[in-house]
Scaffold this motif. Structure first.
Motif, PDB file in Angstrom:
ATOM      1  N   VAL A 276      21.708  21.755 -35.882  1.00 15.04           N
ATOM      2  CA  VAL A 276      20.307  21.968 -36.217  1.00 15.04           C
ATOM      3  C   VAL A 276      19.473  20.941 -35.454  1.00 15.04           C
ATOM      4  N   TRP A 277      18.371  21.385 -34.864  1.00 11.26           N
ATOM      5  CA  TRP A 277      17.477  20.449 -34.194  1.00 11.26           C
ATOM      6  C   TRP A 277      16.950  19.425 -35.197  1.00 11.26           C
ATOM      7  N   PRO A 278      16.887  18.111 -34.875  1.00 10.97           N
ATOM      8  CA  PRO A 278      17.155  17.458 -33.592  1.00 10.97           C
ATOM      9  C   PRO A 278      18.551  16.865 -33.485  1.00 10.97           C
ATOM     10  N   PHE A 279      19.505  17.370 -34.260  1.00  7.77           N
ATOM     11  CA  PHE A 279      20.864  16.821 -34.273  1.00  7.77           C
ATOM     12  C   PHE A 279      21.809  17.623 -33.378  1.00  7.77           C
ATOM     13  N   HIS A 280      21.271  18.352 -32.425  1.00  9.12           N
ATOM     14  CA  HIS A 280      22.021  19.344 -31.668  1.00  9.12           C
ATOM     15  C   HIS A 280      22.506  18.862 -30.302  1.00  9.12           C
ATOM     16  N   THR A 281      22.104  17.680 -29.865  1.00 14.05           N
ATOM     17  CA  THR A 281      22.276  17.341 -28.447  1.00 14.05           C
ATOM     18  C   THR A 281      23.732  17.166 -28.024  1.00 14.05           C
ATOM     19  N   TRP A 282      24.640  16.976 -28.984  1.00 14.00           N
ATOM     20  CA  TRP A 282      26.058  16.872 -28.636  1.00 14.00           C
ATOM     21  C   TRP A 282      26.632  18.209 -28.197  1.00 14.00           C
ATOM     22  N   LEU A 283      26.045  19.301 -28.692  1.00 14.22           N
ATOM     23  CA  LEU A 283      26.693  20.615 -28.555  1.00 14.22           C
ATOM     24  C   LEU A 283      26.801  21.110 -27.113  1.00 14.22           C
ATOM     25  N   PRO A 284      25.725  21.129 -26.313  1.00 11.78           N
ATOM     26  CA  PRO A 284      25.893  21.643 -24.942  1.00 11.78           C
ATOM     27  C   PRO A 284      26.934  20.867 -24.152  1.00 11.78           C
ATOM     28  N   ASP A 285      26.994  19.548 -24.345  1.00 13.90           N
ATOM     29  CA  ASP A 285      27.983  18.744 -23.626  1.00 13.90           C
ATOM     30  C   ASP A 285      29.403  19.090 -24.063  1.00 13.90           C
ATOM     31  N   ALA A 286      29.619  19.154 -25.383  1.00 14.17           N
ATOM     32  CA  ALA A 286      30.967  19.429 -25.879  1.00 14.17           C
ATOM     33  C   ALA A 286      31.434  20.822 -25.480  1.00 14.17           C
ATOM     34  N   TYR A 287      30.570  21.821 -25.624  1.00 13.73           N
ATOM     35  CA  TYR A 287      30.962  23.184 -25.273  1.00 13.73           C
ATOM     36  C   TYR A 287      31.198  23.333 -23.779  1.00 13.73           C
ATOM     37  N   GLY A 336      14.924  24.747 -33.697  1.00 13.49           N
ATOM     38  CA  GLY A 336      16.230  24.939 -33.075  1.00 13.49           C
ATOM     39  C   GLY A 336      16.401  26.317 -32.473  1.00 13.49           C
ATOM     40  N   VAL A 337      15.903  27.335 -33.184  1.00 15.40           N
ATOM     41  CA  VAL A 337      15.966  28.708 -32.671  1.00 15.40           C
ATOM     42  C   VAL A 337      15.251  28.799 -31.319  1.00 15.40           C
ATOM     43  N   VAL A 338      14.033  28.283 -31.266  1.00 14.98           N
ATOM     44  CA  VAL A 338      13.230  28.382 -30.040  1.00 14.98           C
ATOM     45  C   VAL A 338      13.781  27.468 -28.955  1.00 14.98           C
ATOM     46  N   ALA A 339      14.158  26.242 -29.322  1.00 19.00           N
ATOM     47  CA  ALA A 339      14.692  25.314 -28.326  1.00 19.00           C
ATOM     48  C   ALA A 339      16.003  25.836 -27.737  1.00 19.00           C
ATOM     49  N   GLY A 340      16.862  26.385 -28.590  1.00 16.85           N
ATOM     50  CA  GLY A 340      18.108  26.949 -28.081  1.00 16.85           C
ATOM     51  C   GLY A 340      17.871  28.115 -27.146  1.00 16.85           C
ATOM     52  N   HIS A 363      21.483  30.732 -32.415  1.00 21.38           N
ATOM     53  CA  HIS A 363      22.046  31.555 -33.486  1.00 21.38           C
ATOM     54  C   HIS A 363      22.289  30.752 -34.763  1.00 21.38           C
ATOM     55  N   MET A 364      22.717  29.504 -34.637  1.00 16.27           N
ATOM     56  CA  MET A 364      22.917  28.693 -35.833  1.00 16.27           C
ATOM     57  C   MET A 364      21.581  28.325 -36.477  1.00 16.27           C
ATOM     58  N   GLY A 365      20.504  28.344 -35.695  1.00 18.98           N
ATOM     59  CA  GLY A 365      19.175  28.178 -36.274  1.00 18.98           C
ATOM     60  C   GLY A 365      18.847  29.287 -37.249  1.00 18.98           C
ATOM     61  N   TYR A 366      19.273  30.514 -36.950  1.00 19.33           N
ATOM     62  CA  TYR A 366      19.052  31.628 -37.873  1.00 19.33           C
ATOM     63  C   TYR A 366      19.819  31.413 -39.180  1.00 19.33           C
ATOM     64  N   VAL A 367      21.024  30.880 -39.078  1.00 20.38           N
ATOM     65  CA  VAL A 367      21.803  30.599 -40.290  1.00 20.38           C
ATOM     66  C   VAL A 367      21.082  29.556 -41.140  1.00 20.38           C
ATOM     67  N   MET A 368      20.547  28.516 -40.484  1.00 24.63           N
ATOM     68  CA  MET A 368      19.799  27.489 -41.212  1.00 24.63           C
ATOM     69  C   MET A 368      18.553  28.087 -41.858  1.00 24.63           C
ATOM     70  N   LEU A 369      17.890  28.991 -41.150  1.00 28.44           N
ATOM     71  CA  LEU A 369      16.710  29.659 -41.700  1.00 28.44           C
ATOM     72  C   LEU A 369      17.076  30.453 -42.956  1.00 28.44           C
ATOM     73  N   ALA A 370      18.225  31.109 -42.939  1.00 29.99           N
ATOM     74  CA  ALA A 370      18.675  31.874 -44.106  1.00 29.99           C
ATOM     75  C   ALA A 370      18.905  30.968 -45.301  1.00 29.99           C
ATOM     76  N   ILE A 371      19.521  29.804 -45.080  1.00 31.30           N
ATOM     77  CA  ILE A 371      19.779  28.872 -46.180  1.00 31.30           C
ATOM     78  C   ILE A 371      18.468  28.361 -46.758  1.00 31.30           C
ATOM     79  N   ALA A 372      17.515  28.024 -45.869  1.00 27.10           N
ATOM     80  CA  ALA A 372      16.207  27.573 -46.343  1.00 27.10           C
ATOM     81  C   ALA A 372      15.482  28.693 -47.078  1.00 27.10           C
ATOM     82  N   ALA A 474       8.583  34.811 -39.006  1.00 28.50           N
ATOM     83  CA  ALA A 474       7.874  35.449 -37.894  1.00 28.50           C
ATOM     84  C   ALA A 474       8.009  34.628 -36.614  1.00 28.50           C
ATOM     85  N   LEU A 475       7.901  33.321 -36.729  1.00 28.75           N
ATOM     86  CA  LEU A 475       8.056  32.468 -35.547  1.00 28.75           C
ATOM     87  C   LEU A 475       9.460  32.582 -34.947  1.00 28.75           C
ATOM     88  N   ALA A 476      10.459  32.757 -35.807  1.00 29.01           N
ATOM     89  CA  ALA A 476      11.836  32.816 -35.331  1.00 29.01           C
ATOM     90  C   ALA A 476      12.096  34.031 -34.456  1.00 29.01           C
TER      91      ALA A 476
END
Length: 554
Positions: A276-287, A336-340, A363-372, A474-476
């Motif tokens: 989830v943004w802003p905790f996402h910066t590890w992901l592109p490097d690891a993947y 996160g949705v938009v930044a991703g 896509h994980m931003g959508y999951v976070m949106l669902a939880i919220a 709507a923003l998502a």
């Protein structure tokens, strides 16, 4: 041991979940035996692939024994329970079980591990170690999804980092050490707050006369549901302990304040893994830097550990704070949705693995949106909120299938071209039409084409979140459009247009590659056309979980 009615052991007495978690470890022992027998690498790879069918079979048998409609005492019944006292001094139990929130992810783990093993077919260095780490990672993830005592839950959560770290560091690309270190440190650091919180929770419930690390009992206390042997809810118990030790004298007598601190401690730990943004910066490097097999398991399963943790801990433990801060969580999700999405678009001429990684953030931003959305205050009833959670569960499975397929095919493309960069490619469909067709299906599944699994997940997420958070929902939608554009441009760069790139022709999919992808994409199609079996798994548990959010909490 006498169990409450919301915990149901296996009717046949077989420890199915223990067998499930231990089965990959037995596979590691067999790899060690292969070293003593001096078996060749191809035999070892074939044997490990065959052995991954054992956890898959056990997961299927668990599914067959699972009753998705069972509810009792205000929650979905936790089934196939195994509970044995482990450390009596601090009331730690060996406590395993599955419900509608965890079983879909258990099935996803068992399905995707064979794909990761097949993706390792080209590994030629330290083959036994590579395969053993894949099985160790599978065992840790399975254990995490079925462990219901925080002691074991946290051990599996942290231990999953170890095989992932060594897979990236030892078999990854040029920047693998940096990526592995960043991945490990981010997740470890984020978990410290949650670990300290649970020590505080344990001391609080011990003062109340009920010392336990039982996640189900603590979740029931958080929701105000009855638990034999203890009075009150978790917020009041925590507040009473903090009052006794004098913390409230310094910070004030505001129960919601302490619930909020607890919620953010849990959120940060799981938001890092969910990227989830802003905790996402590890992901592109690891993947991007990890080997193909690690990229498959990290994207398909490991990122879902964060979302599962929020469903298992954040919502039931701190429902009042979750409802209060739901708009803030939704805002982080939308960023996160938009930044991703724009991150993926920025790499349409760059690294294909980074592009796919950025779509995962989206896509994980959508999951976070669902939880919220499930937690937010509003007039929405149980059906709408449960729809958001059901959509999140389907989205996690759908994303796991499609993103795992995309990483597998990206690895196959690298084997043929010797490059990860998309620039300089083009027109490869003429020489590899099957490759183009299979990758096209995986791509459309990932961007949410109707008739494929991704569409179902996104549809129910938007349907549920719209009822409570229409502005953020709507923003998502921006992310849907931009991610689709990025994926379509990726496909165009590789396969369409004149064959003017370098190379101008590649070998088409081999039978092994085709038959690896066929069942994954078939599952995506089946879920897209008939999602009821998957959605029914979590529907009852989701409905019970969100019932507390249908009223404004104090």
């Amino acid at each position: 041991m006498n169990l409450p009615e919301y915990l149901l052991p296996a009717a046949d007495g077989v420890p199915w979940l223990t067998l499930l978690v231990l089965s990959p470890l037995v596979g590691i022992a067999l790899i060690g035996l292969s070293w003593l027998l001096k078996l060749d690498e191809r035999t070892i790879k074939t044997g490990v692939l065959a052995w991954t069918g054992v956890p898959l079979l056990l997961a299927g048998l668990i599914w067959a024994r699972f009753d998705p409609n069972a509810v009792a005492s205000g929650q979905g019944v936790v089934q196939l329970v195994e509970r044995v006292p482990w450390i009596q001094a601090i009331r730690v139990d060996y406590f395993l079980g599955v419900d509608g929130l965890s079983l879909p992810l258990v099935l996803l783990t068992a399905v995707m591990t064979p794909v990761a093993v097949i993706a390792s077919w080209g590994v030629s260095e330290r083959v036994r170690a590579h395969l053993a780490l894949l099985l160790l990672l599978e065992a840790a993830m399975l254990g995490y999804f079925v462990a219901l005592d925080f002691f074991f839950f946290f051990i599996f959560w942290e231990f999953s980092l170890v095989p992932a770290f060594f897979l990236i560091q030892n078999w990854g690309r040029e920047q693998r050490r940096y990526a592995a270190f960043k991945f490990f440190v981010y997740t470890m650091a984020g978990s410290l707050g949650m670990l300290l919180l649970f020590q505080l929770i344990y001391l609080s419930v011990r003062q109340a006369g009920y010392p336990t690390f039982d996640l189900i009992a603590l979740g029931r206390l958080g929701q105000g549901l009855p638990v034999a042997g203890v009075e009150g809810n978790l917020r009041d118990i925590l507040f009473a302990y903090l009052e006794q030790i004098g913390v409230t004298n310094a910070l004030g007598r505001y129960p919601l304040l302490y619930s909020s601190i607890a919620m953010w401690a849990i959120f940060i730990a799981f938001a890092i893994k969910l990227a989830v943004w802003p905790f996402h910066t590890w992901l592109p490097d690891a993947y991007a830097e990890g080997p193909t097999a690690a990229s498959i398991l990290l994207s398909a399963v490991m990122s879902k550990m964060g979302a599962y943790g929020m469903l298992r801990l954040l919502l039931p433990f701190t429902p009042d704070a979750a409802q209060y801060f739901a708009p803030a969580l939704a805002a982080l999700a939308v960023v996160g949705v938009v930044a991703g999405a724009f991150g993926a678009l920025n790499h349409v001429n760059g690294d294909i693995k980074r592009l796919i990684g950025y779509t995962s953030i989206n896509h994980m931003g959508y999951v976070m949106l669902a939880i919220a959305g499930a937690a937010a205050a509003g007039e929405a009833g149980v059906a709408a909120r449960a729809s958001a959670i059901n959509g999140a569960l389907v989205q996690m499975v759908a994303h796991g299938l499609s993103t795992g397929a995309l990483f597998y095919l990206a690895g196959a493309l690298y084997e043929r071209t010797g490059r990860w960069e998309l620039s300089g490619l083009g027109g490869l469909r003429a020489s590899a039409p099957t490759f183009a067709g299979v990758m096209g299906i995986a791509l459309f599944a990932n961007l949410g084409l109707p008739g494929l699994a991704g569409f179902v997940g996104e549809f129910f997420i938007f349907r549920g979140a719209w009822a409570t958070l229409p502005f953020f929902t709507a923003l998502a939608v921006i992310g849907l459009v931009v991610t689709a554009l990025a994926l379509l441009l990726m496909f165009q760069r590789i396969f369409l247009g004149p064959a003017t790139g370098n190379p101008r022709a590649i070998a088409d999919l081999r039978p092994q590659e085709f038959w690896t992808m066929a069942p994954i994409l078939l599952l995506s199609l089946l879920i897209g056309v008939y999602p009821a079996p998957l959605m029914n798994l979590g529907n009852a548990a989701a409905g019970q979980l969100v019932a507390i959010f249908t009223r404004v909490l104090g």
